[in-house]
Design a protein around this motif. Structure first.
Motif, PDB file in Angstrom:
ATOM      1  N   ILE A   1      16.413  -1.749   0.201  1.00 50.35           N
ATOM      2  CA  ILE A   1      16.433  -3.073  -0.425  1.00 50.35           C
ATOM      3  C   ILE A   1      15.386  -3.181  -1.525  1.00 50.35           C
ATOM      4  CG2 ILE A   1      16.030  -5.529  -0.044  1.00 50.35           C
ATOM      5  CD1 ILE A   1      17.130  -5.145   2.776  1.00 50.35           C
ATOM      6  N   HIS A   2      14.221  -2.614  -1.310  1.00 47.91           N
ATOM      7  CA  HIS A   2      13.120  -2.756  -2.251  1.00 47.91           C
ATOM      8  C   HIS A   2      12.935  -1.536  -3.148  1.00 47.91           C
ATOM      9  CE1 HIS A   2      11.950  -6.426  -0.273  1.00 47.91           C
ATOM     10  NE2 HIS A   2      11.996  -5.807   0.877  1.00 47.91           N
ATOM     11  N   GLY A   3      13.833  -0.583  -3.095  1.00 48.17           N
ATOM     12  CA  GLY A   3      13.700   0.619  -3.916  1.00 48.17           C
ATOM     13  C   GLY A   3      12.481   1.417  -3.498  1.00 48.17           C
ATOM     14  N   HIS A   4      11.681   1.843  -4.443  1.00 51.43           N
ATOM     15  CA  HIS A   4      10.471   2.622  -4.155  1.00 51.43           C
ATOM     16  C   HIS A   4       9.240   1.737  -4.180  1.00 51.43           C
ATOM     17  CE1 HIS A   4      12.195   6.579  -3.869  1.00 51.43           C
ATOM     18  NE2 HIS A   4      13.008   6.235  -4.840  1.00 51.43           N
ATOM     19  N   HIS A   5       9.389   0.505  -3.764  1.00 49.00           N
ATOM     20  CA  HIS A   5       8.293  -0.456  -3.756  1.00 49.00           C
ATOM     21  C   HIS A   5       7.774  -0.593  -2.330  1.00 49.00           C
ATOM     22  CE1 HIS A   5       6.182  -3.847  -5.651  1.00 49.00           C
ATOM     23  NE2 HIS A   5       6.248  -4.397  -4.459  1.00 49.00           N
TER      24      HIS A   5
ATOM     25  N   GLY B   1       3.225  -2.319  -3.882  1.00 47.67           N
ATOM     26  CA  GLY B   1       3.584  -1.811  -5.199  1.00 47.67           C
ATOM     27  C   GLY B   1       4.243  -0.451  -5.110  1.00 47.67           C
ATOM     28  N   PRO B   2       4.621   0.095  -6.254  1.00 45.53           N
ATOM     29  CA  PRO B   2       5.265   1.405  -6.243  1.00 45.53           C
ATOM     30  C   PRO B   2       4.306   2.489  -5.761  1.00 45.53           C
ATOM     31  CG  PRO B   2       5.416   0.364  -8.413  1.00 45.53           C
ATOM     32  CD  PRO B   2       4.521  -0.468  -7.580  1.00 45.53           C
ATOM     33  N   ARG B   3       4.775   3.330  -4.862  1.00 42.87           N
ATOM     34  CA  ARG B   3       3.987   4.456  -4.376  1.00 42.87           C
ATOM     35  C   ARG B   3       4.942   5.462  -3.763  1.00 42.87           C
ATOM     36  NH1 ARG B   3      -0.501   3.006  -2.549  1.00 42.87           N
ATOM     37  NH2 ARG B   3      -0.147   0.812  -2.502  1.00 42.87           N
ATOM     38  N   PRO B   4       4.533   6.729  -3.696  1.00 41.27           N
ATOM     39  CA  PRO B   4       5.409   7.757  -3.109  1.00 41.27           C
ATOM     40  C   PRO B   4       5.766   7.423  -1.663  1.00 41.27           C
ATOM     41  CG  PRO B   4       3.493   8.766  -4.164  1.00 41.27           C
ATOM     42  CD  PRO B   4       3.280   7.290  -4.178  1.00 41.27           C
TER      43      PRO B   4
ATOM     44  N   ARG C   1       0.316   3.972   9.008  1.00 41.19           N
ATOM     45  CA  ARG C   1      -0.749   4.823   9.552  1.00 41.19           C
ATOM     46  C   ARG C   1      -1.359   5.755   8.502  1.00 41.19           C
ATOM     47  NH1 ARG C   1       3.309   5.143  13.679  1.00 41.19           N
ATOM     48  NH2 ARG C   1       2.645   3.969  15.499  1.00 41.19           N
ATOM     49  N   VAL C   2      -0.894   5.665   7.256  1.00 38.41           N
ATOM     50  CA  VAL C   2      -1.392   6.529   6.181  1.00 38.41           C
ATOM     51  C   VAL C   2      -2.499   5.798   5.432  1.00 38.41           C
ATOM     52  CG1 VAL C   2      -0.776   7.699   4.030  1.00 38.41           C
ATOM     53  CG2 VAL C   2       0.826   7.678   5.943  1.00 38.41           C
ATOM     54  N   ARG C   3      -3.633   6.467   5.266  1.00 40.39           N
ATOM     55  CA  ARG C   3      -4.752   5.868   4.530  1.00 40.39           C
ATOM     56  C   ARG C   3      -4.441   5.808   3.047  1.00 40.39           C
ATOM     57  NH1 ARG C   3     -10.423   7.205   7.238  1.00 40.39           N
ATOM     58  NH2 ARG C   3     -11.024   5.749   5.652  1.00 40.39           N
ATOM     59  N   ASP C   4      -5.031   4.834   2.387  1.00 38.22           N
ATOM     60  CA  ASP C   4      -4.831   4.652   0.956  1.00 38.22           C
ATOM     61  C   ASP C   4      -5.707   5.626   0.184  1.00 38.22           C
ATOM     62  OD1 ASP C   4      -4.045   3.629  -1.457  1.00 38.22           O
ATOM     63  OD2 ASP C   4      -5.359   1.896  -1.363  1.00 38.22           O
TER      64      ASP C   4
END
Length: 123
Positions: free
Chosen positions: A4-8, A69-72, A79-82
Motif C-alpha cells: 500500500i505504501h510502496g517503499h515508504h 520515509g523511504p528506506r531499504p 527490531r532494526v536499529r537506525d
C-alpha cells in the motif's frame, strides 16, 4: 510489509512502541485518578506519561527510533536499529546533535543554495 505504501517505511520502531505502551499506561492511571478524585493516581499517571516521553527520546538517541520515509526494505522491521543521520530531527537537536551547520547536511546545502540564489539576485 504491504504494498500500500510502496517503499515508504512508516517508522514503527522499538522506541515508538515502547513509548506508546508507557504513555498508554500513564493515561489510564491519570484517567482513573481523575474519575476516582485521587491526586496520587493523577500525579502518578502524569509522571508515567513524562517517563514514556523520556524513554522514547532516549531509545531514539540510541538508534532504536527512526523517522518515517523511504528506506531499504532490510531496514523496515522494528527490531532494526537506525543507521541514518537525522539532519532535521527535533529530538536529536534537543540532545545537542545539531547537524545544520555541518557541510554535508541537507539543511546546510539548502542554506548554501538559498544564499547563492539571493546573492545572484542582487545587481
Amino acid at each position: 510489509m504491504s504494498g500500500i505504501h510502496g517503499h515508504h517505511d512508516m517508522g514503527h520502531t522499538l522506541a515508538g512502541w515502547t513509548g506508546t505502551a508507557i504513555v498508554t499506561l500513564g493515561t489510564a492511571l491519570a484517567g482513573t485518578g481523575l474519575c476516582a478524585a485521587s491526586p496520587a493516581l493523577l500525579r502518578s499517571g502524569a509522571t508515567t506519561i513524562l517517563l514514556g516521553a523520556l524513554t522514547t527520546w532516549v531509545l531514539h538517541l540510541t538508534g532504536w527510533g527512526k523517522p518515517s520515509g523511504p528506506r531499504p526494505e532490510s531496514q523496515w522491521p522494528w527490531r532494526v536499529r537506525d543507521t541514518t543521520a537525522h539532519t532535521d530531527c527535533l529530538g536529536c537537536r534537543l540532545a545537542g546533535r545539531d547537524r545544520r551547520n555541518r557541510p554535508d547536511s541537507a539543511t546546510a546545502r539548502r542554506r548554501r543554495e538559498a544564499a547563492g540564489s539571493s546573492a545572484r539576485a542582487l545587481p
